[in-house]
Scaffold this motif. Structure first.
Motif, mmCIF file in Angstrom:
data_model
loop_
_atom_site.group_PDB
_atom_site.id
_atom_site.type_symbol
_atom_site.label_atom_id
_atom_site.label_comp_id
_atom_site.label_asym_id
_atom_site.label_seq_id
_atom_site.Cartn_x
_atom_site.Cartn_y
_atom_site.Cartn_z
ATOM 1 N N LYS A 202 0.830 -1.209 0.000
ATOM 2 C CA LYS A 202 0.000 0.000 0.000
ATOM 3 C C LYS A 202 0.861 1.255 0.000
ATOM 4 N N GLU A 203 1.861 1.299 0.877
ATOM 5 C CA GLU A 203 2.725 2.473 0.941
ATOM 6 C C GLU A 203 3.506 2.634 -0.366
ATOM 7 N N GLN A 204 3.978 1.528 -0.916
ATOM 8 C CA GLN A 204 4.714 1.604 -2.178
ATOM 9 C C GLN A 204 3.794 2.114 -3.291
ATOM 10 N N ASN B 284 2.840 8.535 8.565
ATOM 11 C CA ASN B 284 1.608 9.300 8.616
ATOM 12 C C ASN B 284 0.456 8.556 7.957
ATOM 13 N N TYR B 285 0.777 7.640 7.079
ATOM 14 C CA TYR B 285 -0.235 6.951 6.291
ATOM 15 C C TYR B 285 -0.930 5.872 7.132
ATOM 16 N N ALA B 286 -2.258 5.945 7.213
ATOM 17 C CA ALA B 286 -3.070 4.956 7.927
ATOM 18 C C ALA B 286 -2.639 4.802 9.387
ATOM 19 N N HIS B 287 -2.210 5.889 10.007
ATOM 20 C CA HIS B 287 -1.846 5.856 11.424
ATOM 21 C C HIS B 287 -2.798 6.760 12.208
ATOM 22 N N ALA C 184 14.555 2.018 -1.525
ATOM 23 C CA ALA C 184 15.384 1.687 -0.355
ATOM 24 C C ALA C 184 15.104 2.648 0.792
ATOM 25 N N VAL C 185 14.957 3.937 0.484
ATOM 26 C CA VAL C 185 14.649 4.928 1.523
ATOM 27 C C VAL C 185 13.269 4.645 2.107
ATOM 28 N N LEU C 186 12.290 4.364 1.244
ATOM 29 C CA LEU C 186 10.946 4.057 1.721
ATOM 30 C C LEU C 186 10.961 2.836 2.628
ATOM 31 N N GLU C 187 11.638 1.790 2.213
ATOM 32 C CA GLU C 187 11.684 0.563 3.011
ATOM 33 C C GLU C 187 12.331 0.820 4.372
ATOM 34 N N ALA C 188 13.449 1.527 4.385
ATOM 35 C CA ALA C 188 14.126 1.832 5.652
ATOM 36 C C ALA C 188 13.233 2.701 6.544
#
Length: 143
Positions: free
Chosen positions: A4-6, A87-90, A26-30
């Protein structure tokens, strides 16, 4: 990494005629694996351990994209260093920041939330968002 985030990032990037790169992934995953409120420099150290050719500027630019796309929230706790959190879905939460050790404690309090809404309503103010940061000294630093 969550699909979803990707998907959110890839949609945002394509809407702005940018490319999804190995470095951005890579930045997103970390970032998604970070438990703490992370600074760009801290995230860079994590990412560069796996992707040695990545630059600090790429991390900054990707954090900007994550913030613009709604995946991350940029926070400023007054220590001269911006921090980022998911921030997403939190769920909404507020922060207590220790001015001695820098510890950040997340909390949610329904009474405080209700009072903020009441204050806004009494003043004819349409609240669209809010944040509450409490500064003080944590239990460990008081000892």
């Amino acid at each position: 990494m969550s699909n979803k985030e990707q998907e959110v990032l890839e949609k945002y990037i394509s809407q702005h005629n940018l490319k999804i790169t190995k470095q951005r992934r890579a930045v997103l995953e970390a970032f998604l694996n970070c438990e703490d409120h992370v600074s760009a420099e801290e995230l860079y150290k994590i990412v560069s351990a796996k992707e040695p050719k990545i630059g600090l500027a790429t991390v900054y630019r990707t954090l900007s994209l994550l913030t613009e796309s709604g995946l991350a929230a940029e926070l400023d706790f007054g220590d001269g260093q911006k921090r980022y959190e998911m921030n997403y879905a939190h769920e909404h939460h507020d922060h207590m920041i220790c001015t001695e050790c820098g510890k950040i404690i997340e909390f949610h309090n329904e009474v405080i939330e209700k009072l903020q809404e009441e204050v806004a309503q009494k003043n004819g103010f349409k609240m669209t968002s809010h944040k509450l940061d409490l500064f003080g000294i944590c239990k460990e630093c008081q000892q």
